[in-house]
Write an enzyme that holds these catalytic residues in place. Structure first.
Site, PDB file in Angstrom:
ATOM      1  N   GLY A 109       0.812  -1.209   0.000  1.00 47.71           N
ATOM      2  CA  GLY A 109       0.000   0.000   0.000  1.00 47.71           C
ATOM      3  C   GLY A 109       0.844   1.257   0.000  1.00 47.71           C
ATOM      4  CB  SER A 110       4.178   1.995   1.459  1.00 47.28           C
ATOM      5  OG  SER A 110       3.905   1.772   2.817  1.00 47.28           O
ATOM      6  CE1 TYR A 136       2.295   4.002   8.545  1.00 41.68           C
ATOM      7  CE2 TYR A 136       1.090   2.782   6.873  1.00 41.68           C
ATOM      8  CZ  TYR A 136       2.272   3.057   7.533  1.00 41.68           C
ATOM      9  OH  TYR A 136       3.429   2.405   7.182  1.00 41.68           O
ATOM     10  CD  GLU A 237     -12.032   1.589   0.081  1.00 38.66           C
ATOM     11  OE1 GLU A 237     -12.372   0.408   0.206  1.00 38.66           O
ATOM     12  OE2 GLU A 237     -12.774   2.554   0.392  1.00 38.66           O
ATOM     13  CE  LYS A 239      -4.383  -1.663   9.875  1.00 34.48           C
ATOM     14  NZ  LYS A 239      -3.657  -0.857  10.878  1.00 34.48           N
ATOM     15  CB  THR A 293      12.808  -5.331 -10.963  1.00 37.47           C
ATOM     16  OG1 THR A 293      13.727  -4.252 -11.132  1.00 37.47           O
ATOM     17  CG2 THR A 293      13.147  -6.442 -11.950  1.00 37.47           C
TER      18      THR A 293
END
Length: 435
Positions: A109-110, A136, A237, A239, A293
């Site tokens: 998600g980051s 977050y 979305e 989490k 990659t």
């Protein structure tokens, strides 16, 4: 012979650890984790929702096995293969939206949030990102710099970020929650009208900031403001989505169709996989500006397709709504039992539940008690963590059974009672910093 936990302490970097108790696990099945000595633990975290289908789910096992056996390469960077294209097509079919859209595939998600944020800045030639306090959105790049939780912890905020207060119905300001919403919207309007906002990134439920469920309609009103000023809204979305809130998407609760939606955690079924779905005009350029990659690799994307199919065909969103109601009712039934006066609030949607622990005399947040409770719950047979300092974040696998929901409430009730009665060793708990 050193324990598994001691071996970990000797070799793995501390910067990637967030520990609440000495949890050692060697296997998992369904909603159960097994320790090296054979003890079984009820998983009420699902690895911060990443193991959303539980452990050892047959659909994931089959997808991994098939994909690994004859994988066509290791990524989608410079080649295409059926599962990367297929996963993107699946997401476009499941995520509402208008016009020509594209899907970014990543590892977590980051990176999905980071790419979406950077793409918005490039597409609109604007820099400022609106976000919320205690939010977050990730642990890398721009996503980290616009995450209120990280800023609270001392990480430098992105220089072009603005943080707004997230309305908290349990802890409203002096004038009440309705005024809090009005104040937040007026502040948002002021910034949006200035013409410098690249995007507004929003959690439909504030997760790591304390599992705060905003008032009904709040997300819709934020989106209306964004649309009025031509600013894309990114709905995170990662989490709280994909079945967990009792709907397929958390934004459905307010009837919103965001410009960009980001996913992670449960999408990969325990493997590294994320996605951002949004307009082609934002996600198509500049070419080669978001390269990983092994992103879009055959194994993770095969699993992603299996996860989405399982959530839909097994109606796990409906199941989460039903089981989540049972779990919340079971927690509320603790009223009157020992330690129950330390429960300030029980809130949530579906299987995203927050239990706020407080000082019984003042109602103030009690982070010390939260640390003791999660430690004692581990001793009693459950894995649960706290967020926002004093809120138990209860996010079990979407396959949690009714019997397991009832048992979860029993274990948590006993853990709260024991901690409130002073039966938990403070010195032992202090070894595990948590947040």
């Amino acid at each position: 012979m050193s324990t598994l936990y001691e071996r970990d302490a000797a070799v793995l970097a501390g910067i990637e650890k967030l520990r609440f108790f000495p949890l050692e696990v060697v296997s998992g099945q369904g909603s159960t984790l097994t320790t090296p000595d054979g003890r079984q633990l009820l998983d009420l975290s699902a690895t911060w929702t990443a193991s959303g289908l539980g452990h050892g789910h047959p659909a994931i096992v089959e997808a991994v096995t098939r994909a690994v056996r004859a994988a066509p390469g290791a990524g989608g960077l410079s080649a295409v293969h059926p599962d990367s294209v297929g996963l993107a097509e699946d997401l476009l079919a499941l995520v509402p939206g208008d016009g020509e859209r594209r899907v970014y595939l990543g590892h977590a998600g980051s990176d999905a949030n980071d790419v979406a944020l950077r793409a918005c800045r490039h597409a609109g030639a604007r820099r400022t990102v609106l976000s919320f306090e205690h939010s977050y959105h990730g642990g890398v790049g721009v996503a980290m710099g616009v995450s209120g939780v990280h800023v609270d912890a001392g990480v430098a905020a992105d220089p072009d970020s603005v943080f707004l207060p997230y309305p908290n119905p349990f802890r409203p300001g002096h004038s009440g929650i309705e005024q809090d919403v009005v104040d937040c919207l007026e502040l948002a309007e002021r910034y949006l009208a200035g013409g410098s906002i690249a995007c507004f990134i929003v959690e439909p439920i504030l997760s790591d900031g304390g599992l705060v469920v905003p008032p009904d309609g709040f997300l819709r009103r934020i989106h209306e403001l964004c649309r009025a000023h031509g600013v894309p809204m990114i709905c995170d979305e990662v989490k709280m989505g994909l079945g967990r809130p009792g709907t397929l998407h958390a934004f459905e609760h307010d009837g919103v169709v965001p410009e960009i939606v980001t996913f992670g955690k449960v999408l990969g079924g325990g493997l590294p996989l994320s996605a951002a779905v949004g307009p082609a005009e934002i996600l198509d350029a500049p070419p080669a500006s978001a390269l990983l990659t092994t992103a879009g690799n055959p194994v993770c994307t095969a699993v992603g397709r299996a996860v989405l199919d399982t959530i839909v065909t097994e109606q796990l969103a409906d199941r989460a709504a039903k089981t989540g109601t049972l779990l919340q009712d079971s927690l509320r039934a603790l009223a009157g039992s020992p330690g129950a006066d330390r429960i300030g609030d029980i809130r949530g949607r579906g299987l995203a539940i927050g239990l706020e622990l407080v000082d019984s005399a003042t109602g103030a947040p009690d982070p010390r008690l939260a640390a003791q409770v999660v430690y004692r719950a581990w001793e009693l047979g459950a894995v649960v963590y706290y967020v926002g300092g004093n809120v138990l974040e209860i996010t079990p696998p979407l396959i949690l059974t009714d019997a397991e929901a009832v048992r979860a409430a029993e274990i948590l009730g006993a853990a709260i009672a024991d901690a409130a009665a002073g039966k938990v060793d403070d010195e032992e708990v202090a070894k595990y910093a948590g947040w």
